[in-house]
Write a protein that holds these residues in place. Sequence first.
Motif, short mmCIF file in Angstrom:
data_model
loop_
_atom_site.label_atom_id
_atom_site.label_comp_id
_atom_site.label_asym_id
_atom_site.label_seq_id
_atom_site.Cartn_x
_atom_site.Cartn_y
_atom_site.Cartn_z
N GLY A 152 0.74 -1.35 -0.10
CA GLY A 152 0.00 -0.04 0.14
C GLY A 152 0.91 1.17 -0.05
N ALA A 153 1.91 1.17 0.69
CA ALA A 153 2.78 2.36 0.89
C ALA A 153 3.58 2.81 -0.51
CB ALA A 153 3.80 2.21 2.01
N VAL A 192 5.33 1.05 9.21
CA VAL A 192 5.73 0.95 7.57
C VAL A 192 5.83 1.97 6.83
CG1 VAL A 192 5.39 -0.67 5.63
CG2 VAL A 192 5.26 -1.64 7.84
N ALA A 193 4.85 2.87 7.09
CA ALA A 193 4.61 4.07 6.38
C ALA A 193 5.90 5.22 6.21
CB ALA A 193 3.32 5.06 6.65
N VAL A 194 6.52 5.10 7.37
CA VAL A 194 7.68 6.08 7.75
C VAL A 194 8.86 5.37 7.80
CG1 VAL A 194 6.10 7.65 8.97
CG2 VAL A 194 7.28 6.08 10.19
N SER A 195 9.10 4.16 8.14
CA SER A 195 10.25 3.48 8.33
C SER A 195 10.65 2.34 7.31
CB SER A 195 10.36 3.23 9.85
OG SER A 195 9.45 2.22 10.12
N GLY A 196 9.47 1.94 6.57
CA GLY A 196 9.69 0.70 5.88
C GLY A 196 9.59 -0.27 6.72
N ILE A 197 9.96 -1.64 6.05
CA ILE A 197 9.77 -3.05 6.76
C ILE A 197 10.98 -3.31 8.04
CG2 ILE A 197 9.61 -5.41 6.34
CD1 ILE A 197 8.55 -5.03 3.64
#
Length: 325
Positions: free
Chosen positions: A98-99, A244-249
């Motif tokens: 989604g991101a 996840v939206a700000v730092s990734g996985i």
Amino acid sequence: MKKWAAFALLIALLVILLAAASVVGSVKIPLAEIMSIIRGGGDETSRRVLLGIRIPRIVQASVVGMGLSVSGAFLQGLLGNPLADPYILGISSGAALGAAVSIVLGLGMLGTQALAFLASLATIYLVISLSRLGPVAEGSTLLLSGIAVSTFLSAILSFIMLISHQHMSGIVFWMMGDFSLISWNEVFVSLPAILVGTFVMYLYSKELNAIILGRETAEHLGVNTERVFGIILACGSLVTAAAVAVSGIVGFVGLMVPHITRMFVGPDNRVLVPFCALTGAIFLVFADALSRTLIQPAEIPIGIITAVFGGPFFLYILKTSKTLK
């Protein structure tokens, strides 16, 4: 009383680690200089690095660590599976997809968070639907369903990168987990979602204790298991999506921290969750400090650091644990 003393010790450890993490990095800022900056003085360059880059990054790392750890603890208890966590069950992969779509479309941080949440929520419900054997999801099937769905979503994500060359490098680096581009904007966008989602889950700690004993037992005790199930999944997805939206996985945090914490404080979620929150914050701040210092002046994506710890731990849990009940 001993647990309260241990809790106070963890708070002290977190404060010390936050101070130490403020010092280290490609630009070293002595502790005396940090104190001077806090009092309103200090070198202008150091001030910009500390207040504009390093402190937002440290705050974000601690909040993400807290949220992923609490989400992992609730998912493990709710699903009765010691291997459950947002990463392994595919929630992180759904949020990442989604991101990534939002990044390609240029929807901004709020759009990225919204799409990540919707995709992660859809993912966990898909995983549970695929793993249902009778009325409940069976543990090993749930794990395999999560891995299968995560692999499928990763394939879609790879295809998106293939057809979006201008965004490929950014998405690849972001997928490995990264705090290097965090500013106060990202903190202010993600912090409310993570704190609210975590707090709402904590409110259901008592109900989760009953569900761990068995759904029928919980229902006899007056727990609306379907309602609790839906709320916890929604909040866990919200927290994961915001992270996840700000730092990734950032993988394996939600797997390791609840297990390690449970060894010391026991399975009662009313006690476990606050300890998980602190331990998760400590772990991810420590991992972020490592990512900034091991190969200076370059950085190691934090997802690599957590995977180094989490991979062996996953194999250990896979071998030794059967159930949380």
